[in-house]
Design an enzyme around this catalytic site. Structure first.
Site, short mmCIF file in Angstrom:
data_model
loop_
_atom_site.label_atom_id
_atom_site.label_comp_id
_atom_site.label_asym_id
_atom_site.label_seq_id
_atom_site.Cartn_x
_atom_site.Cartn_y
_atom_site.Cartn_z
N LEU A 21 36.80 45.36 43.82
CA LEU A 21 38.18 44.90 43.63
C LEU A 21 38.42 43.55 44.30
CD1 LEU A 21 40.00 48.28 44.26
CD2 LEU A 21 39.77 47.08 42.08
N LYS A 25 38.88 40.24 54.73
CA LYS A 25 38.31 39.31 55.72
C LYS A 25 36.93 39.80 56.12
CE LYS A 25 41.81 39.53 58.62
NZ LYS A 25 42.95 39.92 57.78
N PHE A 26 36.84 41.13 56.44
CA PHE A 26 35.59 41.64 57.02
C PHE A 26 34.87 42.61 56.11
CE2 PHE A 26 36.53 39.47 60.70
CZ PHE A 26 37.84 39.69 61.07
N VAL A 29 36.01 45.64 48.95
CA VAL A 29 36.82 46.79 48.52
C VAL A 29 36.41 47.18 47.10
CG1 VAL A 29 39.15 47.68 48.18
CG2 VAL A 29 38.72 45.98 49.95
N LYS A 44 37.25 50.63 51.22
CA LYS A 44 36.98 49.37 51.93
C LYS A 44 35.74 49.59 52.79
CE LYS A 44 39.62 45.77 54.34
NZ LYS A 44 40.97 45.40 54.77
N ASP A 138 51.49 39.95 60.43
CA ASP A 138 50.63 39.17 59.53
C ASP A 138 51.13 39.27 58.09
OD1 ASP A 138 47.02 38.98 58.90
OD2 ASP A 138 48.64 37.50 58.83
N LYS A 140 52.12 38.10 54.72
CA LYS A 140 51.89 36.94 53.83
C LYS A 140 51.42 37.48 52.49
CE LYS A 140 47.34 36.40 55.92
NZ LYS A 140 46.48 35.59 56.78
N ASN A 143 48.42 39.72 52.07
CA ASN A 143 48.41 41.10 52.59
C ASN A 143 49.37 42.00 51.85
OD1 ASN A 143 46.51 40.49 54.48
ND2 ASN A 143 47.98 40.00 56.09
N ASP A 156 46.67 45.86 55.14
CA ASP A 156 45.96 45.10 56.18
C ASP A 156 46.71 45.07 57.51
OD1 ASP A 156 44.00 42.08 56.07
OD2 ASP A 156 44.35 43.53 57.63
N THR A 174 45.96 30.84 58.62
CA THR A 174 47.12 29.99 58.44
C THR A 174 48.18 30.20 59.52
OG1 THR A 174 48.97 29.49 57.03
CG2 THR A 174 48.12 31.71 56.86
C1 LIG Z 1 42.33 42.06 52.13
C2 LIG Z 1 41.96 42.96 51.01
O1 LIG Z 1 41.41 44.02 51.22
N1 LIG Z 1 42.29 42.51 49.75
C3 LIG Z 1 42.20 43.26 48.59
C4 LIG Z 1 40.86 43.42 47.96
C5 LIG Z 1 41.20 44.50 46.93
N2 LIG Z 1 42.10 45.40 47.67
C6 LIG Z 1 42.79 46.50 47.11
C7 LIG Z 1 43.21 47.60 47.88
CL1 LIG Z 1 42.88 47.64 49.59
C8 LIG Z 1 43.90 48.66 47.30
N3 LIG Z 1 44.19 48.66 45.98
C9 LIG Z 1 43.81 47.61 45.22
N4 LIG Z 1 43.99 47.40 43.89
C10 LIG Z 1 43.40 46.20 43.63
C11 LIG Z 1 43.41 45.64 42.29
C12 LIG Z 1 43.96 46.25 41.20
N5 LIG Z 1 43.77 45.41 40.16
C13 LIG Z 1 44.20 45.63 38.78
N6 LIG Z 1 43.13 44.31 40.55
C14 LIG Z 1 42.89 44.44 41.88
C15 LIG Z 1 42.19 43.41 42.68
N7 LIG Z 1 42.85 45.64 44.73
C16 LIG Z 1 43.11 46.52 45.73
C17 LIG Z 1 42.69 44.68 48.78
#
Ligand SMILES: CC(=O)N[C@H]1CCN(c2c(Cl)cnc3[nH]c(-c4cn(C)nc4C)nc23)C1
Length: 283
Positions: A21, A25-26, A29, A44, A138, A140, A143, A156, A174
Protein backbone atom coordinates in the site's frame (compact mmCIF):
# COMPACT_ATOMS: atom_id res chain seq x y z
CA UNK A 1 -18.43 -15.93 35.02
CA UNK A 2 -18.53 -14.70 31.37
CA UNK A 3 -15.48 -16.08 29.51
CA UNK A 4 -13.53 -13.01 28.26
CA UNK A 5 -12.88 -12.88 24.51
CA UNK A 6 -9.62 -14.82 24.09
CA UNK A 7 -6.88 -12.55 22.72
CA UNK A 8 -5.80 -14.23 19.49
CA UNK A 9 -2.07 -14.75 18.95
CA UNK A 10 -1.21 -13.64 15.43
CA UNK A 11 1.75 -14.56 13.23
CA UNK A 12 2.58 -13.86 9.60
CA UNK A 13 0.94 -17.17 8.61
CA UNK A 14 -2.39 -15.85 9.96
CA UNK A 15 -2.58 -13.58 6.89
CA UNK A 16 -2.74 -13.68 3.10
CA UNK A 17 -0.53 -10.74 2.04
CA UNK A 18 -1.91 -8.53 -0.75
CA UNK A 19 -0.49 -5.52 -2.56
CA UNK A 20 1.97 -3.09 -1.06
CA UNK A 21 0.00 0.00 0.00
CA UNK A 22 2.89 2.32 0.62
CA UNK A 23 5.93 3.12 2.66
CA UNK A 24 5.81 4.70 6.07
CA UNK A 25 8.86 6.38 7.63
CA UNK A 26 10.22 3.13 9.08
CA UNK A 27 8.44 0.38 7.22
CA UNK A 28 6.21 -0.89 4.49
CA UNK A 29 2.45 -1.36 4.63
CA UNK A 30 0.65 -4.22 2.86
CA UNK A 31 -2.99 -5.00 2.36
CA UNK A 32 -3.62 -8.29 4.20
CA UNK A 33 -6.52 -10.64 4.82
CA UNK A 34 -6.93 -12.51 8.12
CA UNK A 35 -7.33 -16.17 7.00
CA UNK A 36 -9.53 -17.09 9.98
CA UNK A 37 -12.10 -14.28 9.53
CA UNK A 38 -11.58 -12.98 5.97
CA UNK A 39 -11.17 -9.49 7.48
CA UNK A 40 -9.08 -7.11 5.37
CA UNK A 41 -6.54 -5.04 7.26
CA UNK A 42 -3.28 -3.15 6.70
CA UNK A 43 -0.11 -4.87 7.91
CA UNK A 44 2.74 -2.49 8.75
CA UNK A 45 6.13 -4.26 8.71
CA UNK A 46 9.26 -2.79 10.32
CA UNK A 47 12.79 -4.17 10.57
CA UNK A 48 13.90 -4.37 14.22
CA UNK A 49 17.43 -3.36 13.23
CA UNK A 50 16.00 -0.21 11.58
CA UNK A 51 14.08 0.72 14.74
CA UNK A 52 17.27 0.27 16.77
CA UNK A 53 19.40 2.14 14.21
CA UNK A 54 17.00 5.12 14.21
CA UNK A 55 16.75 4.85 18.05
CA UNK A 56 12.93 4.89 17.76
CA UNK A 57 12.05 1.71 19.60
CA UNK A 58 10.82 3.72 22.65
CA UNK A 59 8.71 5.99 20.39
CA UNK A 60 7.46 2.85 18.61
CA UNK A 61 6.42 1.13 21.87
CA UNK A 62 4.57 4.33 22.86
CA UNK A 63 2.80 4.36 19.44
CA UNK A 64 1.56 0.79 20.05
CA UNK A 65 0.55 1.46 23.65
CA UNK A 66 -1.36 4.64 22.76
CA UNK A 67 -3.04 3.58 19.52
CA UNK A 68 -4.15 0.12 20.81
CA UNK A 69 -6.37 1.76 23.42
CA UNK A 70 -8.08 4.28 21.14
CA UNK A 71 -11.62 3.76 19.82
CA UNK A 72 -12.90 6.60 17.61
CA UNK A 73 -14.39 6.61 14.06
CA UNK A 74 -11.77 9.14 12.92
CA UNK A 75 -8.75 7.38 14.44
CA UNK A 76 -7.20 4.43 12.62
CA UNK A 77 -7.56 1.29 14.77
CA UNK A 78 -4.52 -0.72 15.85
CA UNK A 79 -5.91 -4.26 16.37
CA UNK A 80 -2.73 -5.96 17.49
CA UNK A 81 0.95 -6.54 16.90
CA UNK A 82 3.42 -9.42 16.74
CA UNK A 83 7.06 -9.98 15.78
CA UNK A 84 9.41 -12.62 14.40
CA UNK A 85 13.20 -12.77 14.76
CA UNK A 86 13.96 -9.66 12.69
CA UNK A 87 10.67 -7.80 12.10
CA UNK A 88 7.80 -6.21 14.01
CA UNK A 89 4.25 -6.22 12.57
CA UNK A 90 1.34 -3.86 13.31
CA UNK A 91 -2.19 -5.05 12.42
CA UNK A 92 -3.94 -1.82 11.42
CA UNK A 93 -7.40 -0.91 10.16
CA UNK A 94 -7.50 -0.71 6.35
CA UNK A 95 -8.56 2.75 5.10
CA UNK A 96 -10.49 2.10 1.89
CA UNK A 97 -9.78 5.38 0.07
CA UNK A 98 -6.11 5.70 0.92
CA UNK A 99 -3.83 8.61 1.74
CA UNK A 100 -5.11 12.15 2.22
CA UNK A 101 -1.98 13.85 0.89
CA UNK A 102 -2.29 12.00 -2.44
CA UNK A 103 -5.94 13.12 -2.79
CA UNK A 104 -4.96 16.71 -1.90
CA UNK A 105 -2.01 16.76 -4.34
CA UNK A 106 -4.23 15.32 -7.09
CA UNK A 107 -7.13 17.76 -6.43
CA UNK A 108 -4.85 20.73 -5.70
CA UNK A 109 -7.20 22.05 -3.06
CA UNK A 110 -10.58 21.18 -1.50
CA UNK A 111 -13.81 23.20 -1.56
CA UNK A 112 -15.46 24.51 1.63
CA UNK A 113 -17.88 21.55 1.93
CA UNK A 114 -15.19 18.84 1.76
CA UNK A 115 -12.55 20.76 3.75
CA UNK A 116 -14.99 21.68 6.54
CA UNK A 117 -16.19 18.05 6.85
CA UNK A 118 -12.59 16.84 7.13
CA UNK A 119 -11.66 19.55 9.69
CA UNK A 120 -14.77 18.81 11.79
CA UNK A 121 -13.93 15.09 11.86
CA UNK A 122 -10.27 15.78 12.76
CA UNK A 123 -11.40 18.17 15.51
CA UNK A 124 -13.63 15.38 16.88
CA UNK A 125 -10.68 12.94 16.93
CA UNK A 126 -8.39 15.54 18.58
CA UNK A 127 -11.05 16.31 21.20
CA UNK A 128 -11.23 12.58 22.01
CA UNK A 129 -7.41 12.41 22.30
CA UNK A 130 -7.15 15.58 24.44
CA UNK A 131 -9.76 14.23 26.88
CA UNK A 132 -7.35 11.28 27.33
CA UNK A 133 -4.48 13.76 27.85
CA UNK A 134 -2.87 12.69 24.55
CA UNK A 135 -1.52 15.19 22.04
CA UNK A 136 -0.91 14.02 18.49
CA UNK A 137 1.89 16.53 17.69
CA UNK A 138 2.26 15.37 14.11
CA UNK A 139 -0.94 16.42 12.38
CA UNK A 140 -0.35 16.76 8.61
CA UNK A 141 -1.87 15.39 5.38
CA UNK A 142 0.75 12.59 5.30
CA UNK A 143 -0.67 11.21 8.56
CA UNK A 144 -4.29 11.26 7.45
CA UNK A 145 -6.10 8.43 5.68
CA UNK A 146 -9.57 8.26 4.16
CA UNK A 147 -12.00 5.45 5.01
CA UNK A 148 -14.38 3.66 2.66
CA UNK A 149 -17.21 6.18 3.28
CA UNK A 150 -14.91 9.20 2.81
CA UNK A 151 -14.33 9.75 6.54
CA UNK A 152 -10.91 10.92 7.78
CA UNK A 153 -8.71 8.59 9.86
CA UNK A 154 -5.88 9.98 12.00
CA UNK A 155 -2.89 7.60 11.81
CA UNK A 156 0.80 7.35 12.78
CA UNK A 157 0.95 8.05 16.54
CA UNK A 158 4.74 7.88 16.59
CA UNK A 159 4.96 11.44 17.90
CA UNK A 160 1.93 11.46 20.21
CA UNK A 161 2.61 11.84 23.95
CA UNK A 162 0.77 12.36 27.20
CA UNK A 163 0.49 16.05 28.10
CA UNK A 164 2.10 18.19 29.40
CA UNK A 165 5.51 17.60 27.99
CA UNK A 166 8.58 19.28 26.58
CA UNK A 167 10.13 17.66 23.52
CA UNK A 168 13.31 15.67 24.15
CA UNK A 169 13.71 14.00 20.72
CA UNK A 170 15.11 16.20 17.99
CA UNK A 171 12.59 16.92 15.32
CA UNK A 172 13.11 15.83 11.76
CA UNK A 173 11.00 16.48 8.70
CA UNK A 174 8.84 19.49 7.99
CA UNK A 175 8.60 22.40 10.40
CA UNK A 176 5.49 23.64 8.57
CA UNK A 177 3.01 22.35 11.16
CA UNK A 178 4.87 23.35 14.31
CA UNK A 179 3.51 26.16 16.50
CA UNK A 180 5.77 28.94 17.84
CA UNK A 181 6.16 27.29 21.27
CA UNK A 182 7.55 24.13 19.62
CA UNK A 183 9.90 25.81 17.14
CA UNK A 184 11.06 27.86 20.15
CA UNK A 185 11.37 24.51 22.04
CA UNK A 186 9.28 25.85 24.90
CA UNK A 187 7.03 23.67 27.06
CA UNK A 188 3.90 22.84 25.16
CA UNK A 189 0.52 21.24 25.65
CA UNK A 190 -2.47 19.98 23.67
CA UNK A 191 -2.97 23.39 22.10
CA UNK A 192 -0.13 22.58 19.68
CA UNK A 193 -2.71 20.41 17.89
CA UNK A 194 -4.99 23.48 17.57
CA UNK A 195 -2.25 25.33 15.72
CA UNK A 196 -1.66 22.31 13.42
CA UNK A 197 -5.42 22.16 12.76
CA UNK A 198 -5.23 25.77 11.60
CA UNK A 199 -2.31 24.93 9.31
CA UNK A 200 -4.26 21.95 7.96
CA UNK A 201 -7.40 24.06 7.33
CA UNK A 202 -5.30 26.52 5.36
CA UNK A 203 -3.55 23.74 3.39
CA UNK A 204 -6.85 21.98 2.51
CA UNK A 205 -8.25 25.24 1.06
CA UNK A 206 -5.09 26.70 -0.51
CA UNK A 207 -3.06 23.57 -1.44
CA UNK A 208 0.10 24.42 0.52
CA UNK A 209 0.79 25.18 4.20
CA UNK A 210 0.72 28.90 5.21
CA UNK A 211 4.35 29.41 6.32
CA UNK A 212 6.07 27.27 3.69
CA UNK A 213 9.50 28.52 2.65
CA UNK A 214 12.41 26.73 0.92
CA UNK A 215 14.72 27.29 3.91
CA UNK A 216 13.94 26.05 7.44
CA UNK A 217 15.11 29.33 8.98
CA UNK A 218 12.67 31.34 6.88
CA UNK A 219 9.79 29.01 7.81
CA UNK A 220 10.79 29.31 11.46
CA UNK A 221 10.71 33.12 11.25
CA UNK A 222 7.30 33.21 9.53
CA UNK A 223 5.82 30.84 12.13
CA UNK A 224 7.25 32.84 15.02
CA UNK A 225 5.86 36.08 13.61
CA UNK A 226 2.61 34.37 12.48
CA UNK A 227 3.29 35.89 9.08
CA UNK A 228 -0.05 34.69 7.61
CA UNK A 229 -1.35 35.71 4.17
CA UNK A 230 -4.77 34.26 3.32
CA UNK A 231 -5.59 34.36 -0.44
CA UNK A 232 -8.76 36.32 -1.46
CA UNK A 233 -10.57 33.20 -2.79
CA UNK A 234 -10.69 31.71 0.75
CA UNK A 235 -14.18 32.29 2.16
CA UNK A 236 -14.65 34.82 4.98
CA UNK A 237 -15.85 32.09 7.39
CA UNK A 238 -12.88 29.80 6.62
CA UNK A 239 -10.41 32.69 7.00
CA UNK A 240 -12.01 33.50 10.37
CA UNK A 241 -11.43 29.95 11.69
CA UNK A 242 -7.86 29.86 10.32
CA UNK A 243 -7.04 33.16 12.10
CA UNK A 244 -8.65 31.96 15.34
CA UNK A 245 -6.52 28.78 15.30
CA UNK A 246 -3.21 30.36 14.18
CA UNK A 247 -2.82 32.48 17.32
CA UNK A 248 0.73 32.86 18.69
CA UNK A 249 -0.52 32.56 22.30
CA UNK A 250 -1.80 28.97 22.87
CA UNK A 251 -4.54 30.14 25.27
CA UNK A 252 -6.06 32.36 22.56
CA UNK A 253 -6.50 29.49 20.07
CA UNK A 254 -10.10 28.56 19.18
CA UNK A 255 -11.26 25.66 21.43
CA UNK A 256 -11.88 22.29 19.73
CA UNK A 257 -15.36 21.71 21.16
CA UNK A 258 -16.59 25.00 19.63
CA UNK A 259 -15.52 23.95 16.12
CA UNK A 260 -18.76 22.07 15.23
CA UNK A 261 -20.66 25.36 15.88
CA UNK A 262 -18.29 27.63 13.94
CA UNK A 263 -20.12 29.39 11.02
CA UNK A 264 -17.77 27.83 8.41
CA UNK A 265 -18.65 24.30 9.62
CA UNK A 266 -22.38 24.98 10.11
CA UNK A 267 -22.78 26.75 6.76
CA UNK A 268 -21.09 23.90 4.82
CA UNK A 269 -22.62 20.92 6.65
CA UNK A 270 -24.63 18.87 4.11
CA UNK A 271 -28.19 17.85 5.07
CA UNK A 272 -27.04 14.24 4.96
CA UNK A 273 -23.42 12.97 4.90
CA UNK A 274 -22.25 12.05 1.39
CA UNK A 275 -21.76 8.32 1.54
CA UNK A 276 -19.83 7.67 -1.69
CA UNK A 277 -19.77 3.87 -1.35
CA UNK A 278 -23.54 3.68 -0.77
CA UNK A 279 -24.17 6.08 -3.68
CA UNK A 280 -22.17 3.80 -5.99
CA UNK A 281 -23.93 0.68 -4.70
CA UNK A 282 -27.40 2.20 -5.11
CA UNK A 283 -26.26 3.27 -8.62
C1 LIG B 1 2.85 6.39 6.97
C2 LIG B 1 2.07 5.29 6.34
O1 LIG B 1 2.02 4.19 6.86
N1 LIG B 1 1.44 5.60 5.16
C3 LIG B 1 0.54 4.78 4.50
C4 LIG B 1 1.08 3.66 3.69
C5 LIG B 1 -0.24 2.91 3.41
N2 LIG B 1 -0.95 2.99 4.70
C6 LIG B 1 -2.27 2.55 4.92
C7 LIG B 1 -2.74 2.18 6.20
CL1 LIG B 1 -1.67 2.24 7.56
C8 LIG B 1 -4.05 1.76 6.38
N3 LIG B 1 -4.92 1.71 5.35
C9 LIG B 1 -4.50 2.08 4.12
N4 LIG B 1 -5.19 2.10 2.95
C10 LIG B 1 -4.30 2.53 2.01
C11 LIG B 1 -4.69 2.69 0.62
C12 LIG B 1 -5.94 2.41 0.13
N5 LIG B 1 -5.90 2.70 -1.18
C13 LIG B 1 -7.01 2.57 -2.13
N6 LIG B 1 -4.70 3.15 -1.54
C14 LIG B 1 -3.93 3.14 -0.42
C15 LIG B 1 -2.51 3.56 -0.41
N7 LIG B 1 -3.08 2.78 2.53
C16 LIG B 1 -3.20 2.49 3.85
C17 LIG B 1 -0.43 4.11 5.46
Amino acid sequence: KQPSVPVRQYSLSSFEIGRKLGKGKFGKVYCARDKATGYVCALKVMEKKELIHFKVEKQFRREIEIQSNLRHPNILRLFGHFHDSERVFLILEYAGQGEMFKVLRKKGRFDDVLASQYICQIASALSYLHKKHIIHRDLKPENLLIGLDGEVKLSDFGWSVHTPTSRRTTMCGTLDYLPPEMVEAKDHDSRVDLWALGVLTYEFLVGNPPFEEPAHKATYKRISKVDLKIPPYVSVEAADLIRRLLQHQPERRFPLDQIPDHPWIVKNRPYWPTNNAADKKSG
